[in-house]
Design a protein around this motif. Structure first.
Motif, mmCIF file in Angstrom:
data_model
loop_
_atom_site.group_PDB
_atom_site.id
_atom_site.type_symbol
_atom_site.label_atom_id
_atom_site.label_comp_id
_atom_site.label_asym_id
_atom_site.label_seq_id
_atom_site.Cartn_x
_atom_site.Cartn_y
_atom_site.Cartn_z
ATOM 1 N N UNK A 51 -32.010 20.163 -8.992
ATOM 2 C CA UNK A 51 -32.823 20.227 -7.775
ATOM 3 C C UNK A 51 -32.953 18.851 -7.134
ATOM 4 N N UNK A 52 -33.221 17.831 -7.942
ATOM 5 C CA UNK A 52 -33.443 16.487 -7.410
ATOM 6 C C UNK A 52 -32.175 15.879 -6.816
ATOM 7 N N UNK A 53 -31.010 16.343 -7.258
ATOM 8 C CA UNK A 53 -29.750 15.739 -6.820
ATOM 9 C C UNK A 53 -28.959 16.626 -5.866
ATOM 10 N N UNK A 54 -29.449 17.822 -5.573
ATOM 11 C CA UNK A 54 -28.705 18.723 -4.702
ATOM 12 C C UNK A 54 -28.945 18.378 -3.233
ATOM 13 N N UNK A 55 -27.920 18.574 -2.422
ATOM 14 C CA UNK A 55 -28.051 18.342 -0.993
ATOM 15 C C UNK A 55 -28.170 16.886 -0.600
ATOM 16 N N UNK A 56 -27.977 15.957 -1.554
ATOM 17 C CA UNK A 56 -28.074 14.533 -1.257
ATOM 18 C C UNK A 56 -26.808 14.078 -0.542
ATOM 19 N N UNK A 57 -26.948 13.231 0.461
ATOM 20 C CA UNK A 57 -25.783 12.713 1.166
ATOM 21 C C UNK A 57 -24.891 11.927 0.209
ATOM 22 N N UNK A 58 -23.586 11.997 0.474
ATOM 23 C CA UNK A 58 -22.631 11.344 -0.413
ATOM 24 C C UNK A 58 -22.914 9.849 -0.584
ATOM 25 N N UNK A 59 -23.315 9.193 0.500
ATOM 26 C CA UNK A 59 -23.564 7.763 0.438
ATOM 27 C C UNK A 59 -24.866 7.396 -0.237
ATOM 28 N N UNK A 60 -25.644 8.408 -0.659
ATOM 29 C CA UNK A 60 -26.937 8.145 -1.290
ATOM 30 C C UNK A 60 -27.015 8.730 -2.689
ATOM 31 N N UNK A 61 -25.868 9.048 -3.288
ATOM 32 C CA UNK A 61 -25.881 9.633 -4.625
ATOM 33 C C UNK A 61 -26.414 8.648 -5.664
ATOM 34 N N UNK A 62 -26.057 7.367 -5.522
ATOM 35 C CA UNK A 62 -26.582 6.361 -6.445
ATOM 36 C C UNK A 62 -28.085 6.207 -6.320
#
Length: 492
Positions: A394-405
């Motif tokens: 849930x916390x990591x879903x839908x996150x923009x590619x440039x903000x995965x870190x």
């Protein structure tokens, strides 16, 4: 927005999965395993370190605390650094720093030298952990594959924690405390070689290469202070002026950080990321999961050794049931997340953690480890695996590619701070209740300690129920696969 998969594979189709993704997961998981292992393997070596390097009773706890403070304070910084400067590059820097610091820890000639090198080791771990998770996110597309990878990730964390308890004793007894650090060196070298072979650079070129120095300094200091305050509160007192000054300073720095981020053209943490209920809810559940697992294991360690007289190795073997069941819960959770969504998995996991903690409140002065803790750890471990996977997806879903870190750093930070908070709160409750029972008289120390541990575990039940409430309110029932990924691809 550029496709991150194209940075990792030469395939013509940018949406095609990397054929080496599971091998790459093994490398990234190994790095995560070492970080988790190093958090627990030092525990049993502390008496030998104290005797050989001349630590006092009051100062020896800093062998653990310096690592925790640096690790917790720099996680957010490490994750964002990977987004801006390249995940492969930063990951390898983290591995090199961790391995070099581990070598120096083993060679430490004084207490002061060991503490300094532990700071460097914590910094390396803080870079490795979120960057490795970020690489998992850009390697596995959102959906069943990523859920399966995160399920494996959760299982690795559980195995790493138990492995530290199991390996620390024999290594220290046969080779000396230095080798709990030396073993990281060949592992680090091997990982560096594999990184050069398997991982290609991953960075979003659309992100500005400017760095928010003011934001990085303020949030790092704020996180270090809050972890320090939580860690020291049981000794100094939760109501003491010193504790509240530390917490107030942390809150003030966090307020300054928010102002800086609102005004920055290239913020370290874009505040819009917290508009996502899933991200907020997932991180709250991770915070509570961290509180319960670290707090409960600490209480059970004290109970096993001080009340039942079990050795650290015996207790480590008993906790293996929790590890095995957390792996089972992780794999079951990743399967159900894809079919049913985040909320039922995270909520069921937190309910099982509450049930397991409640079973553990039945600790007795006699009867042995198996009778008193086996069933509780079995239920607790299953819930931990499910809750961790549900909350993390849930916390990591839908996150923009440039903000995965960044997202990975936030998740790791919440879990780490939760662990520090759980240790502090549950140990305080146990000590306070034990002292009260002893003052009333009529019972022996073992009985008083057991009652204190029971009270602490009741607090863990309450924490788990709060996590259950957060999962039910903040996490949606929507399935992971499909909707979010389609939205991401249409935006590229």
């Amino acid at each position: 927005m550029g496709n991150p998969i194209s940075a990792l594979t030469p395939a013509a189709d940018p949406a095609a999965p990397d054929p080496r993704r599971w091998l790459l997961l093994a490398v990234l998981g190994s790095a995560f395993f070492v970080v988790i292992l190093d958090g627990t393997i030092v525990y049993v070596a502390v008496p030998q370190i104290q005797a050989q390097l001349g630590f006092t009773e009051a100062s020896v706890q800093w062998v653990l605390s310096t690592y925790l403070l640096t690790f917790g304070g720099l996680l957010l910084f490490g994750g964002r650094l990977a987004d801006l400067l390249g995940r492969r590059r930063i990951f390898m820097i983290g591995i090199a720093l961790f391995a070099a610091a581990s070598l120096l820890c083993g060679l430490a000639w004084s207490a002061e030298a060991l503490l300094a090198f532990r700071v460097a080791q914590g910094a390396g771990a803080a870079i490795m952990a979120p960057t490795a998770l970020s690489l998992v996110l850009v390697t596995f597309a959102e959906g069943p594959d990523r859920n399966r990878a995160l399920g494996i990730w959760g299982g690795i964390g559980g195995v790493g924690g138990t492995a530290g308890l199991l390996l620390g004793g024999p290594i220290t007894a046969h080779w000396g405390w230095e080798w709990i650090f030396f073993i990281n060196v060949p592992i680090g070298i091997t990982l560096l070689v594999l990184c050069r072979v398997l991982i290609r650079e991953s960075r979003n070129p659309a992100l500005p290469r400017t760095f928010d120095v003011a934001g990085a300094v303020t949030v790092t200091l704020a996180l270090v202070l809050i972890v320090y305050g939580i860690t020291e509160a049981p000794a100094t007192g939760w109501a003491s002026p010193r504790t509240w000054v530390v917490f107030a300073a942390s809150a003030a720095l966090m307020a300054v950080f928010l102002v800086i981020e609102k005004r920055s053209r290239a913020p370290l943490v874009p505040l819009r990321i917290f508009r996502s209920r899933r991200l907020v809810g997932g991180n709250i559940v991770l915070l509570v999961a961290g509180m319960t697992v670290d707090g409960v294991l600490f209480i059970l360690t004290l109970y096993a050794q001080r009340v039942l007289g079990a050795s650290a190795v015996q207790f480590g073997l008993m906790t293996a049931v929790m590890t095995v069941m957390s792996v089972v819960g992780s794999f079951a959770g990743q399967f159900v997340v894809t079919k049913r969504g985040f909320r039922p998995v995270a909520a069921t996991g937190m309910a099982l953690i509450a049930a397991g903690s409640l079973l553990l409140t039945q600790l007795a002065v006699d009867g042995g480890l198996f009778r008193n803790v086996f069933l509780g750890l079995l239920v607790f471990g299953t819930g931990l695996g499910a809750a961790f996977v549900g909350a993390q997806v849930a916390a990591l879903s839908g996150v923009r590619d440039g903000e995965s870190g960044l997202a990975a750093g936030i998740a790791d930070t919440f879990f780490t701070i939760g662990g520090a908070l759980g240790l502090a709160v549950l140990s305080t409750v146990a000590a306070s209740r034990t002292a009260t029972v002893l003052e009333t008289g009529g019972v022996g120390p073992a009985t008083a300690m057991t009652q204190g541990f029971q009270s602490a575990l009741l607090v863990a039940v309450g924490c788990a129920l709060l996590g259950l409430l957060a999962a039910l309110i903040l996490l949606g029932t929507r399935r992971v696969a499909g909707t979010d990924r389609a939205r991401q691809l249409s935006a590229k």
